[in-house]
Design an enzyme around this catalytic site. Structure first.
Site, PDB file in Angstrom:
ATOM      1  N   VAL A  15     -21.012  49.387 -31.575  1.00  0.00           N
ATOM      2  CA  VAL A  15     -20.040  48.395 -32.024  1.00  0.00           C
ATOM      3  C   VAL A  15     -20.337  48.083 -33.479  1.00  0.00           C
ATOM      4  O   VAL A  15     -21.506  48.034 -33.886  1.00  0.00           O
ATOM      5  CB  VAL A  15     -20.101  47.118 -31.145  1.00  0.00           C
ATOM      6  CG1 VAL A  15     -21.460  46.444 -31.232  1.00  0.00           C
ATOM      7  CG2 VAL A  15     -18.981  46.153 -31.520  1.00  0.00           C
ATOM      8  N   VAL A  60     -25.628  48.675 -32.930  1.00  0.00           N
ATOM      9  CA  VAL A  60     -24.719  48.023 -33.863  1.00  0.00           C
ATOM     10  C   VAL A  60     -24.621  48.894 -35.107  1.00  0.00           C
ATOM     11  O   VAL A  60     -25.619  49.405 -35.610  1.00  0.00           O
ATOM     12  CB  VAL A  60     -25.194  46.602 -34.222  1.00  0.00           C
ATOM     13  CG1 VAL A  60     -24.179  45.921 -35.146  1.00  0.00           C
ATOM     14  CG2 VAL A  60     -25.381  45.774 -32.946  1.00  0.00           C
ATOM     15  N   LYS A  61     -23.397  49.073 -35.583  1.00  0.00           N
ATOM     16  CA  LYS A  61     -23.145  49.932 -36.730  1.00  0.00           C
ATOM     17  C   LYS A  61     -23.265  49.162 -38.042  1.00  0.00           C
ATOM     18  O   LYS A  61     -22.668  48.091 -38.194  1.00  0.00           O
ATOM     19  CB  LYS A  61     -21.740  50.529 -36.655  1.00  0.00           C
ATOM     20  CG  LYS A  61     -21.575  51.672 -35.685  1.00  0.00           C
ATOM     21  CD  LYS A  61     -20.162  52.224 -35.826  1.00  0.00           C
ATOM     22  CE  LYS A  61     -19.969  53.492 -35.023  1.00  0.00           C
ATOM     23  NZ  LYS A  61     -18.609  54.044 -35.210  1.00  0.00           N
ATOM     24  N   ILE A  62     -23.996  49.752 -38.970  1.00  0.00           N
ATOM     25  CA  ILE A  62     -24.107  49.241 -40.341  1.00  0.00           C
ATOM     26  C   ILE A  62     -23.596  50.335 -41.271  1.00  0.00           C
ATOM     27  O   ILE A  62     -23.996  51.491 -41.132  1.00  0.00           O
ATOM     28  CB  ILE A  62     -25.568  48.909 -40.701  1.00  0.00           C
ATOM     29  CG1 ILE A  62     -26.096  47.773 -39.820  1.00  0.00           C
ATOM     30  CG2 ILE A  62     -25.701  48.546 -42.168  1.00  0.00           C
ATOM     31  CD1 ILE A  62     -27.562  47.445 -40.053  1.00  0.00           C
TER      32      ILE A  62
END
Length: 391
Positions: free
Chosen positions: A119, A150-152
């Protein structure tokens, strides 16, 4: 006739995903939608070999705005007085949790290597390091599943956030990587984060991270520049320019994989591996073919490699199962040719750095636009409910 996983019933097509796994590459689904989660279709895909899911603002915008599957929940949340942001986050969290729960057996069976759902932090924070850090922590607290990444974004400002989140022991998917230089900085952030944990006496064996290297968009931009130069060039040079069409993206990815092998084969990495650290796997993103003149599996068959992931939309998975050819370690072949492609681009005055910066800027903007469109659509539906309209 197709089976429940999208392949030809009883044929070799269904085995293509398994063949990739045997070759060291996992297939993750580049798509999420409540319809496939509720119907059991996603569960059947997992049983058929799909080992993860990626999402982004564009995928959620299409899922939520493009169907009525979310209307009832939006209406209920709006009637309860929830804000647009609260409605959005509730919808996303519910889908991410459902997908993570379905994938949990894969996560367990793989020892935490696969079985993840990704996400993304708000794309509006792509150039905000501290805001990204806070958002990663918040999404982890909202979803509360061990197999969530978690996407960065792989922006300049994203790199310090990556290091900090790895140092905190979080699973991170770095998105919107296009250039070798940006990829090198992401690897450094990962290594530094792990080294900080080791120095603090904390474990590193449980941390998983992937680096999402985008592929097809490189060709889209490179081809545009090649065509423009060819149109103004003498015939012989124009032919040489057009011969480079459809070559830059695979070349870029193959050189990225070479860097992966160098980084995760050196002494610095071996010191971390001795403590159980996992390699940060390259994830090939944007691998559906945008140009209909190119083979539909151009960015799948050429990028098979050990310790990699290819994230595919449903139609590309179906094509893979129907007629895909799996050649182990294909991504390591033609590296010399990849260097020649880059040299030719330079010779013709086409900068790969300019190409990658253009597509990065466009990617960040595209995700921001999708996010804003989605928020507007949710706000509009919520207003309808409050006004006594459609429910």
């Amino acid at each position: 006739m197709t089976d429940s996983t999208g392949g030809k019933a009883g044929g070799r097509a269904r085995d293509a995903v398994r063949e990739l796994l045997d070759a060291g590459q996992s297939v993750w689904l580049d798509y999420i939608h409540r319809g496939i989660l509720k119907s059991g279709e996603f569960k059947r895909m997992v049983e058929g070999g799909i080992r993860g899911v990626t999402s982004n603002p564009t995928i959620f915008e299409k899922a939520i705005s493009g169907s009525h599957d979310y209307d009832e929940q939006i209406s209920r949340l709006a009637a309860d007085g929830k804000s647009t942001t609260e409605v959005y986050e509730t919808l996303v969290v519910d889908d991410i949790r459902a997908a993570a729960d379905t994938l949990h057996p894969v996560y367990d069976a793989s020892g935490g290597a696969d079985g993840f759902v990704s996400v993304e932090v708000s794309p509006l924070l792509a150039h905000d390091t501290e805001g990204t850090i806070q958002e990663v922590r918040r999404w982890n607290s909202l979803v509360t599943r061990p197999n969530v990444m978690v996407k960065i974004p792989g922006t300049v400002e994203g790199a310090p956030a990556i290091e900090e989140m790895i140092a905190e022991g979080r699973h991170i998917n770095i998105t919107l990587l296009f250039s070798i230089d940006a990829y090198r900085k992401v690897q450094e952030a990962y290594l530094r984060g792990l080294e900080r944990r080791v120095a603090a006496g904390q474990p590193v064996h449980q941390i998983a991270s992937v680096a999402s290297f985008f592929v097809s968009r490189i060709d889209t931009e490179a081809d545009k520049r090649l065509d423009a130069r060819a149109a103004a060039a003498p015939p012989e040079q124009a032919e040489a320019l057009r011969a480079l069409r459809g070559k830059a993206a695979v070349a870029n990815a193959r050189l990225a994989y070479r860097l992966f092998q160098e980084t995760f084969g050196g002494a610095r990495w071996k010191a971390l591996a001795s403590r159980g650290a996992r390699v940060q796997r390259p994830l090939w993103a944007s691998t559906s073919t945008k140009n209909p003149a190119y083979p539909d599996l151009l960015y799948v068959e050429t990028l098979v490699g050990r310790d990699t992931i290819n994230t595919l939309p449903p139609q590309t998975i179906e094509a893979l199962r129907d007629h895909g050819r799996v050649v182990p370690d294909a991504v390591t072949q033609g590296v010399d040719e990849a260097e020649r492609v880059f040299a030719k681009l330079v010779e013709f005055g086409i900068s790969i750095d300019a190409i990658t910066q253009t597509v990065l800027d466009a990617g960040v903007q595209s995700f921001a636009d999708s996010f804003n469109q989605l928020m507007k659509a949710i706000a509009s539906r919520s207003q309808d409910v409050k006004a006594g309209g459609r429910r």
